[in-house]
Design an enzyme around this catalytic site. Structure first.
Site, PDB file in Angstrom:
ATOM      1  N   ARG A  51       0.598  -0.916  -0.193  1.00 10.53           N
ATOM      2  CA  ARG A  51       0.132   0.095  -0.253  1.00 10.53           C
ATOM      3  C   ARG A  51       0.936   1.260   0.067  1.00 10.53           C
ATOM      4  NH1 ARG A  51      -5.419   1.441   1.288  1.00 10.53           N
ATOM      5  NH2 ARG A  51      -5.225   4.030   2.508  1.00 10.53           N
ATOM      6  N   SER A  71      -7.225  -0.372   2.094  1.00 13.10           N
ATOM      7  CA  SER A  71      -6.870  -1.461   0.571  1.00 13.10           C
ATOM      8  C   SER A  71      -5.368  -1.845   0.318  1.00 13.10           C
ATOM      9  CB  SER A  71      -7.441  -0.556  -0.646  1.00 13.10           C
ATOM     10  OG  SER A  71      -8.975  -0.209  -0.208  1.00 13.10           O
ATOM     11  N   GLU A  90      -6.354  -5.416  -6.165  1.00 12.46           N
ATOM     12  CA  GLU A  90      -7.326  -5.178  -4.670  1.00 12.46           C
ATOM     13  C   GLU A  90      -7.365  -6.020  -3.899  1.00 12.46           C
ATOM     14  OE1 GLU A  90      -9.660  -2.069  -1.940  1.00 12.46           O
ATOM     15  OE2 GLU A  90      -9.873  -2.046  -3.827  1.00 12.46           O
TER      16      GLU A  90
END
Length: 487
Positions: free
Chosen positions: A394, A415, A463
């Site tokens: 991330r 996410s 994702e």
């Protein structure tokens, strides 16, 4: 004194046994030092009878006495430190797991309990108190004992005292030092126990347990008046106990010697309720038989410690393909409102949803709509089964980096991407992220999360979405922040 349940009584008895064991160990260390010193004293007094007064005053002879006493005490000094640190670490561990033991046993429920890190405990044990580490404080008292014993021997020899008279002085000095070490042991172990118990309280509250803490004093003639006044007082987990201008989250945490040293107080949990979500998986269970703490520990902790360690790997083409297949099957089994929630989150609703979860400001008119999406997304994620230990990434801003580094739970959805380049590209997407970094996530199989992949509104982000309220630990490896998800 407050009424204890049988599990709290079990812990209290175990704590007394631990203290007695430490007492015996310290006693034996100081006893051996005293034996060794008296052996040398016997030689000194026997030789002194044949020496003139002027010979007794020789500097070399005085230095010899001091050196020999120092050598004896230095030999046993590491044993004192090891005993106290071992006791402190044991009480720290029991302070944490003891809370979960009483919660699970008294409420007849299995909780998602995070394991406490060994490094965390040892850092706690070795942490300075009033700017001084335990080893330095022990060296100070050891040196004082050596000086006092040496002075007693030399004074006795000058004055022509007998072996028995000098030995009595040394007995008194050694006993005083032993009791000082025991006070340090009780204070140090109590401090680490209070810190880890507080950690347990906070984590239990985050799980959904309506919990408070109650001060428990040992009421006798040795108990401080201020602590007698605190006995039985209840406060919320995040609140502090206050007494006469001082405040602390638990015993031996005031930072004031007059309130902390040799304190024997503890806190116990007061449970007002368990959230329905935690109860849900335990409705059909019968009341379990009483387990001792050691039996519970063997079942719950050692069993987890013996599990094979996760094998985190970056997914190759075939691994990514398999994960996408799992995602497609997962989406096919979702309700329309759950699919819509996933689409909404991966388009433009994620920021507003996460603001609610972080208790930040939000538009009240949008709350019912957003809360409904959150609930549907929760339900959707709960149906995905992660089959392997994976690595994701991330890209984060400098502020988020610091928040992750200093936190231990993600209140919001998080996410991540199985593709590191996606995270790197995110940092280059806007100038606001110029000081940002890529964070590496280690996600064990079974983690509450879902691979969205091409089912996302943003199909190229690869994702993997982590569910909210996940606990984690952090470590910096090769200058990269690694986040390990605990569950």
């Amino acid at each position: 004194m407050s009424q204890l349940n049988k599990w709290q009584k079990e812990l209290q008895a175990l704590q007394k046994a631990n203290y007695q064991e430490t007492d015996n160990q310290l006693f034996n260390v100081y006893r051996q030092s005293l034996i060794d010193i008296k052996k040398r004293l016997k030689v000194y007094t026997e030789n002194a009878e044949s020496l003139s007064f002027s010979t007794r005053l020789e500097v070399e002879r005085l230095f010899s006495v001091a050196d020999e006493i120092n050598a004896i005490l230095q030999l046993n000094s590491p044993k004192v430190e090891k005993t106290i640190k071992g006791y402190s670490a044991k009480q720290a561990e029991q302070g944490y797991y003891g809370l979960w033991y009483t919660l699970e046993q008294s409420q007849n429920i299995a909780l998602s309990m995070p394991l406490i890190n060994h490094d965390y405990i040892m850092n706690l044990v070795n942490a300075p108190v009033a700017g001084k580490r335990l080893s330095k404080r022990l060296y100070k008292y050891r040196d004082e004992l050596a000086q006092n014993v040496t002075n007693n021997i030399i004074t006795g020899l000058f004055e022509g005292k007998s072996y028995a008279e000098i030995a009595r002085w040394i007995n008194e000095e050694t006993e005083a030092s032993y009791k000082q070490a025991l006070r340090i042991a009780r204070t140090e172990a109590g401090r680490t126990q209070s810190v880890t118990t507080q950690k347990g309280y906070e984590e239990a509250k985050e799980l959904g347990i309506n919990i408070k803490k109650k001060w428990l004093a040992t009421i006798d003639k040795h108990t401080r008046r201020t602590h007698q006044e605190l006995d039985g007082k209840e406060v919320d987990v995040d609140e502090e106990f206050t007494i006469r201008g001082h405040s602390a989250k638990g015993p031996r945490m005031f930072g004031v010697a007059s309130e902390d040293v040799n304190c024997r107080c503890t806190t116990i949990e007061v449970v007002d309720g368990i959230s329905p979500e935690l109860r849900k998986d335990n409705e059909s269970k019968e009341m379990s038989e009483f387990k001792s703490y050691d039996e519970w520990y063997a079942d719950r902790i050692r069993q987890n410690e013996s599990k094979p360690k996760p094998n985190f790997t970056e997914l190759d083409f075939f691994g990514q393909s398999d994960l996408q297949d799992d995602s497609d099957k997962w989406v096919a089994g979702l309700k329309p409102e759950q699919v819509n929630a996933m689409k909404d989150y991966t388009s433009d609703a994620f920021a507003k949803m996460n603001k609610i979860l972080r208790n930040e400001k939000y538009n009240p008119r949008e709350k019912p709509y957003l809360v409904n999406i959150i609930q549907n997304l929760d339900d959707a994620i709960s149906k995905f089964k992660l089959k392997h230990d994976i690595i994701t990434y991330r890209g984060v801003s400098a502020n988020e980096y610091d928040a992750i580094l200093n936190g231990n739970v993600f209140k919001e959805f998080k996410s991540t991407s199985i593709n590191k380049k996606v995270a790197e590209d995110f940092l280059n997407f806007t100038s606001a992220n110029k000081d940002g970094r890529v964070v590496k996530f280690l996600i064990p199989k079974g983690t509450q999360g879902a691979y969205i992949g091409t089912n996302s509104s943003m199909k190229k982000e690869s994702e993997f979405l982590l569910n909210r309220n996940l606990k984690y630990t952090v470590e910096i490896v090769d200058n990269i922040l690694e986040v390990t998800i605990l569950g």
